[in-house]
Design a protein around this motif. Sequence first.
Motif, mmCIF file in Angstrom:
data_model
loop_
_atom_site.group_PDB
_atom_site.id
_atom_site.type_symbol
_atom_site.label_atom_id
_atom_site.label_comp_id
_atom_site.label_asym_id
_atom_site.label_seq_id
_atom_site.Cartn_x
_atom_site.Cartn_y
_atom_site.Cartn_z
ATOM 1 N N ARG A 199 0.811 -1.236 0.000
ATOM 2 C CA ARG A 199 0.000 0.000 0.000
ATOM 3 C C ARG A 199 0.842 1.283 0.000
ATOM 4 O O ARG A 199 0.315 2.367 0.213
ATOM 5 C CB ARG A 199 -0.997 0.029 1.166
ATOM 6 N N ARG A 200 2.157 1.149 -0.208
ATOM 7 C CA ARG A 200 3.008 2.341 -0.234
ATOM 8 C C ARG A 200 2.591 3.248 -1.393
ATOM 9 O O ARG A 200 2.318 2.780 -2.497
ATOM 10 C CB ARG A 200 4.474 1.949 -0.379
ATOM 11 N N VAL A 201 2.544 4.556 -1.141
ATOM 12 C CA VAL A 201 2.190 5.553 -2.144
ATOM 13 C C VAL A 201 3.454 6.336 -2.491
ATOM 14 O O VAL A 201 4.145 6.837 -1.599
ATOM 15 C CB VAL A 201 1.114 6.526 -1.620
ATOM 16 N N THR A 202 3.744 6.415 -3.781
ATOM 17 C CA THR A 202 4.897 7.182 -4.261
ATOM 18 C C THR A 202 4.382 8.296 -5.156
ATOM 19 O O THR A 202 3.603 8.047 -6.081
ATOM 20 C CB THR A 202 5.863 6.278 -5.056
ATOM 21 N N SER A 203 4.788 9.526 -4.885
ATOM 22 C CA SER A 203 4.439 10.662 -5.734
ATOM 23 C C SER A 203 5.487 10.783 -6.831
ATOM 24 O O SER A 203 6.687 10.747 -6.553
ATOM 25 C CB SER A 203 4.397 11.954 -4.921
ATOM 26 N N VAL A 204 5.022 10.926 -8.070
ATOM 27 C CA VAL A 204 5.913 11.008 -9.229
ATOM 28 C C VAL A 204 5.614 12.305 -9.967
ATOM 29 O O VAL A 204 4.451 12.615 -10.247
ATOM 30 C CB VAL A 204 5.706 9.801 -10.172
ATOM 31 N N ASP A 205 6.661 13.043 -10.302
ATOM 32 C CA ASP A 205 6.502 14.283 -11.046
ATOM 33 C C ASP A 205 5.744 14.023 -12.346
ATOM 34 O O ASP A 205 6.015 13.049 -13.052
ATOM 35 C CB ASP A 205 7.871 14.893 -11.340
ATOM 36 N N ALA A 206 4.788 14.880 -12.665
ATOM 37 C CA ALA A 206 3.955 14.703 -13.860
ATOM 38 C C ALA A 206 4.772 14.635 -15.138
ATOM 39 O O ALA A 206 4.347 14.008 -16.115
ATOM 40 C CB ALA A 206 2.923 15.823 -13.945
ATOM 41 N N GLY A 207 5.949 15.236 -15.143
ATOM 42 C CA GLY A 207 6.808 15.195 -16.333
ATOM 43 C C GLY A 207 7.173 13.781 -16.737
ATOM 44 O O GLY A 207 7.436 13.509 -17.919
ATOM 45 N N ALA A 208 7.173 12.854 -15.788
ATOM 46 C CA ALA A 208 7.502 11.461 -16.097
ATOM 47 C C ALA A 208 6.465 10.837 -17.023
ATOM 48 O O ALA A 208 6.753 9.857 -17.713
ATOM 49 C CB ALA A 208 7.615 10.641 -14.807
ATOM 50 N N ALA A 209 5.270 11.387 -17.067
ATOM 51 C CA ALA A 209 4.216 10.873 -17.944
ATOM 52 C C ALA A 209 4.000 11.792 -19.148
ATOM 53 O O ALA A 209 2.982 11.718 -19.824
ATOM 54 C CB ALA A 209 2.918 10.718 -17.165
ATOM 55 N N GLY A 210 4.997 12.633 -19.414
ATOM 56 C CA GLY A 210 4.873 13.606 -20.504
ATOM 57 C C GLY A 210 4.615 12.971 -21.855
ATOM 58 O O GLY A 210 3.758 13.437 -22.619
ATOM 59 N N ALA A 211 5.327 11.902 -22.176
ATOM 60 C CA ALA A 211 5.138 11.242 -23.473
ATOM 61 C C ALA A 211 3.735 10.637 -23.564
ATOM 62 O O ALA A 211 3.081 10.721 -24.615
ATOM 63 C CB ALA A 211 6.200 10.170 -23.687
ATOM 64 N N PHE A 212 3.273 10.051 -22.489
ATOM 65 C CA PHE A 212 1.927 9.478 -22.445
ATOM 66 C C PHE A 212 0.878 10.573 -22.641
ATOM 67 O O PHE A 212 -0.057 10.424 -23.440
ATOM 68 C CB PHE A 212 1.730 8.756 -21.112
ATOM 69 N N ALA A 213 1.022 11.688 -21.922
ATOM 70 C CA ALA A 213 0.077 12.802 -22.038
ATOM 71 C C ALA A 213 0.086 13.364 -23.456
ATOM 72 O O ALA A 213 -0.972 13.688 -24.017
ATOM 73 C CB ALA A 213 0.404 13.887 -21.015
ATOM 74 N N ALA A 214 1.277 13.468 -24.061
ATOM 75 C CA ALA A 214 1.378 13.969 -25.437
ATOM 76 C C ALA A 214 0.682 13.023 -26.410
ATOM 77 O O ALA A 214 -0.006 13.467 -27.342
ATOM 78 C CB ALA A 214 2.844 14.154 -25.820
ATOM 79 N N LEU A 215 0.836 11.729 -26.212
ATOM 80 C CA LEU A 215 0.175 10.734 -27.058
ATOM 81 C C LEU A 215 -1.349 10.862 -26.962
ATOM 82 O O LEU A 215 -2.051 10.829 -27.983
ATOM 83 C CB LEU A 215 0.605 9.323 -26.640
ATOM 84 N N LEU A 216 -1.860 11.027 -25.767
ATOM 85 C CA LEU A 216 -3.303 11.205 -25.587
ATOM 86 C C LEU A 216 -3.791 12.471 -26.288
ATOM 87 O O LEU A 216 -4.854 12.478 -26.922
ATOM 88 C CB LEU A 216 -3.661 11.260 -24.101
ATOM 89 N N ARG A 217 -3.012 13.539 -26.181
ATOM 90 C CA ARG A 217 -3.362 14.809 -26.803
ATOM 91 C C ARG A 217 -3.365 14.678 -28.328
ATOM 92 O O ARG A 217 -4.302 15.081 -29.006
ATOM 93 C CB ARG A 217 -2.377 15.884 -26.329
ATOM 94 N N GLU A 218 -2.297 14.096 -28.887
ATOM 95 C CA GLU A 218 -2.141 13.997 -30.337
ATOM 96 C C GLU A 218 -3.109 12.999 -30.974
ATOM 97 O O GLU A 218 -3.706 13.280 -32.008
ATOM 98 C CB GLU A 218 -0.707 13.597 -30.680
ATOM 99 N N GLN A 219 -3.257 11.838 -30.380
ATOM 100 C CA GLN A 219 -4.057 10.788 -31.007
ATOM 101 C C GLN A 219 -5.537 10.826 -30.652
ATOM 102 O O GLN A 219 -6.363 10.305 -31.391
ATOM 103 C CB GLN A 219 -3.490 9.412 -30.665
#
Length: 138
Positions: free
Chosen positions: A97-117
């Motif tokens: 159940r450990r929660v790790t916070s990850v900077d949103a920039g780590a998902a930048g390529a994923f977010a760009a793919l969602l935006r473009e496609q």
Amino acid sequence: MADDDLRDRLRGSGYRLTPQRELILRAVQSLEHATPDEVLAEVRRHASAVNASTVYRTLEVLEELGLIRHAHLSDRAPTYHVVDDHEHFHLVCRTCRRVTSVDAGAAGAFAALLREQHGFEADLGHLTVFGHCTTCTD
């Protein structure tokens, strides 16, 4: 957040900085990721007269003002955390159940793919990825 900044944000939106609101925001800050029940328990350590409905209403107000936000880190109640200068998403280990916070920039390529496609702008601050941490898979 400084008390004066908090007071100004609340007043600018037609609210007062009550002792209960301040206690609830401080509880969210100190707990980092907390459900409403966890916030209530923390607040009651300092002011036993605060009730659950006050906590729920105040969490809604603080989120409306952009001071906190929620994510769903389990299949139960939402988990609140303070909005800070960096947007992040969460990794939750299904085993420990450990929660790790990850900077949103780590998902930048994923977010760009969602935006473009898909023409879709992702709100990464609400994103939670469930899986298993290396400690639990080793």
